[in-house]
Design an enzyme around this catalytic site. Structure first.
Site, PDB file in Angstrom:
ATOM      1  CD  GLU A 121     -11.674 -32.746  20.029  1.00 42.71           C
ATOM      2  OE1 GLU A 121     -10.870 -32.739  20.343  1.00 42.71           O
ATOM      3  OE2 GLU A 121     -12.243 -32.322  19.957  1.00 42.71           O
ATOM      4  NE  ARG A 128     -10.814 -30.088  29.368  1.00 38.14           N
ATOM      5  CZ  ARG A 128     -11.898 -29.360  28.824  1.00 38.14           C
ATOM      6  NH1 ARG A 128     -11.707 -29.118  27.629  1.00 38.14           N
ATOM      7  NH2 ARG A 128     -12.126 -27.714  29.133  1.00 38.14           N
ATOM      8  CB  THR A 187     -12.564 -22.146  29.955  1.00 41.90           C
ATOM      9  OG1 THR A 187     -13.219 -23.796  29.086  1.00 41.90           O
ATOM     10  CG2 THR A 187     -12.626 -21.403  28.574  1.00 41.90           C
ATOM     11  CE1 TYR A 220     -12.765 -25.273  20.354  1.00 40.10           C
ATOM     12  CE2 TYR A 220     -11.363 -24.290  18.362  1.00 40.10           C
ATOM     13  CZ  TYR A 220     -11.147 -24.601  20.137  1.00 40.10           C
ATOM     14  OH  TYR A 220     -10.170 -25.277  20.803  1.00 40.10           O
ATOM     15  CE  LYS A 246      -7.774 -23.625  22.324  1.00 38.97           C
ATOM     16  NZ  LYS A 246      -9.089 -22.522  23.109  1.00 38.97           N
ATOM     17  CG  ASN A 259      -8.339 -21.083  25.931  1.00 39.90           C
ATOM     18  OD1 ASN A 259      -8.179 -20.879  25.025  1.00 39.90           O
ATOM     19  ND2 ASN A 259      -9.734 -21.377  26.371  1.00 39.90           N
ATOM     20  NE  ARG A 291      -8.028 -23.859  28.098  1.00 42.53           N
ATOM     21  CZ  ARG A 291      -8.813 -24.815  27.950  1.00 42.53           C
ATOM     22  NH1 ARG A 291      -9.293 -24.687  28.752  1.00 42.53           N
ATOM     23  NH2 ARG A 291      -8.964 -24.189  26.608  1.00 42.53           N
ATOM     24  CG  HIS A 335      -8.801 -28.657  21.986  1.00 48.31           C
ATOM     25  ND1 HIS A 335      -9.919 -27.855  22.496  1.00 48.31           N
ATOM     26  CD2 HIS A 335      -8.938 -29.593  21.471  1.00 48.31           C
ATOM     27  CE1 HIS A 335     -10.775 -29.310  21.897  1.00 48.31           C
ATOM     28  NE2 HIS A 335     -10.105 -30.018  21.757  1.00 48.31           N
ATOM     29  CG  PHE A 380     -17.648 -17.824  22.313  1.00 45.47           C
ATOM     30  CD1 PHE A 380     -17.421 -18.572  21.430  1.00 45.47           C
ATOM     31  CD2 PHE A 380     -18.500 -18.067  23.413  1.00 45.47           C
ATOM     32  CE1 PHE A 380     -17.120 -20.466  22.344  1.00 45.47           C
ATOM     33  CE2 PHE A 380     -18.058 -19.346  23.824  1.00 45.47           C
ATOM     34  CZ  PHE A 380     -17.940 -20.324  21.979  1.00 45.47           C
TER      35      PHE A 380
HETATM   36  P1  ATP Z   1     -11.384 -26.130  24.310  1.00 42.77           P
HETATM   37  O1  ATP Z   1     -12.609 -27.127  23.542  1.00 42.77           O
HETATM   38  O2  ATP Z   1     -10.698 -25.311  23.277  1.00 42.77           O
HETATM   39  O3  ATP Z   1     -10.711 -26.900  25.005  1.00 42.77           O
HETATM   40  P2  ATP Z   1     -13.044 -25.290  26.367  1.00 42.77           P
HETATM   41  O4  ATP Z   1     -13.209 -26.830  26.026  1.00 42.77           O
HETATM   42  O5  ATP Z   1     -12.270 -25.009  28.251  1.00 42.77           O
HETATM   43  O6  ATP Z   1     -11.773 -25.487  25.640  1.00 42.77           O
HETATM   44  P3  ATP Z   1     -15.285 -24.588  25.439  1.00 42.77           P
HETATM   45  O7  ATP Z   1     -16.280 -23.592  25.798  1.00 42.77           O
HETATM   46  O8  ATP Z   1     -15.105 -25.869  23.933  1.00 42.77           O
HETATM   47  O9  ATP Z   1     -13.880 -24.190  26.537  1.00 42.77           O
HETATM   48  O10 ATP Z   1     -14.832 -23.170  24.103  1.00 42.77           O
HETATM   49  C1  ATP Z   1     -13.949 -23.384  23.389  1.00 42.77           C
HETATM   50  C2  ATP Z   1     -13.050 -22.306  23.475  1.00 42.77           C
HETATM   51  O11 ATP Z   1     -13.598 -21.264  22.490  1.00 42.77           O
HETATM   52  C3  ATP Z   1     -12.339 -21.459  24.075  1.00 42.77           C
HETATM   53  O12 ATP Z   1     -11.356 -22.299  24.511  1.00 42.77           O
HETATM   54  C4  ATP Z   1     -11.760 -20.334  24.353  1.00 42.77           C
HETATM   55  O13 ATP Z   1     -11.032 -20.522  23.178  1.00 42.77           O
HETATM   56  C5  ATP Z   1     -13.575 -19.861  23.239  1.00 42.77           C
HETATM   57  N1  ATP Z   1     -14.336 -19.264  24.242  1.00 42.77           N
HETATM   58  C6  ATP Z   1     -15.161 -20.399  25.445  1.00 42.77           C
HETATM   59  N2  ATP Z   1     -15.562 -19.495  25.653  1.00 42.77           N
HETATM   60  C7  ATP Z   1     -15.457 -18.025  25.377  1.00 42.77           C
HETATM   61  C8  ATP Z   1     -16.247 -16.623  25.444  1.00 42.77           C
HETATM   62  N3  ATP Z   1     -16.879 -16.388  26.429  1.00 42.77           N
HETATM   63  N4  ATP Z   1     -15.088 -15.521  25.131  1.00 42.77           N
HETATM   64  C9  ATP Z   1     -14.955 -15.918  24.389  1.00 42.77           C
HETATM   65  N5  ATP Z   1     -13.644 -17.050  24.011  1.00 42.77           N
HETATM   66  C10 ATP Z   1     -15.064 -18.344  24.744  1.00 42.77           C
HETATM   67 MG    MG Z   2     -14.107 -27.532  24.471  1.00 45.96          MG
END
Ligand code: ATP
Ligand code: MG
Length: 138
Positions: A127, A86, A92, A50, A10, A113, A103, A116, A58
């Site tokens: 994707e 994962r 996250t 996304y 990212k 973070n 992370r 992805h 968010f």
């Molecule tokens: P990714 O999809 O990026 O691999 P993830 O699957 O761990 O991450 P998701 O729930 O899919 O988490 O959220 C997508 C992204 O949105 C997170 O990686 C983070 O960058 C952001 N995000 C998620 N939850 C929050 C939150 N509560 N506040 C701020 N940003 C958030």
């Molecule tokens: Mg995700």
């Protein structure tokens, strides 16, 4: 069980020069780099990627972050790629991520973070095609 997954280094991590170290970490975990590119996402593109989070509070901030600089989408191959990646990236929120995960080491915050990873075989296929249209997953 797919052997292919998609990761994105990212903008926080790419922009602060952590791509090389993160790639080394992934290779050490047995992932082979199948395809990679450096790109600067537009608002529409980040929003589409996304889209599942469109209704979340968010979402706007996430799109702003993902379009704030260059990032690096990468196709990775390994046995049990989706589940293993994962585990390797960690939770996250880096304060909840297991020690030694990408992370835990490189993320700045729950939003910024570092990385992805696709969360299912089905999403991995979608994707990979999103960033590498025409890529043959087999
Ligand atoms: P990714 O999809 O990026 O691999 P993830 O699957 O761990 O991450 P998701 O729930 O899919 O988490 O959220 C997508 C992204 O949105 C997170 O990686 C983070 O960058 C952001 N995000 C998620 N939850 C929050 C939150 N509560 N506040 C701020 N940003 C958030
Ligand atoms: Mg995700």
């Amino acid at each position: 069980m797919s052997d292919t997954t998609l990761t994105i280094i990212k903008p926080d991590a790419f922009g602060s020069g952590k791509a090389g170290r993160i790639l080394a970490h992934l290779e050490q975990e047995g992932f082979e780099i199948v395809a990679a590119r450096v790109t600067h996402l537009g608002v529409a593109e980040a929003g589409e990627f996304y889209a599942v989070h469109r209704e979340r509070p968010f979402f706007g901030s996430l799109v702003e972050f993902m379009t704030s600089g260059r990032c690096m989408p990468i196709v990775l191959r390994r046995e049990n790629a989706v589940a293993h990646l994962r585990r390797v990236i960690g939770a996250t929120d880096p304060t909840e991520a297991e020690e030694g995960t990408v992370r835990a080491i490189y993320a700045e915050s729950k939003e910024r973070n570092a990385i992805h990873a696709s969360d299912s075989d089905e999403n991995a296929a979608v994707e990979v095609s999103f960033f590498f249209p025409g890529t043959d997953l087999i």
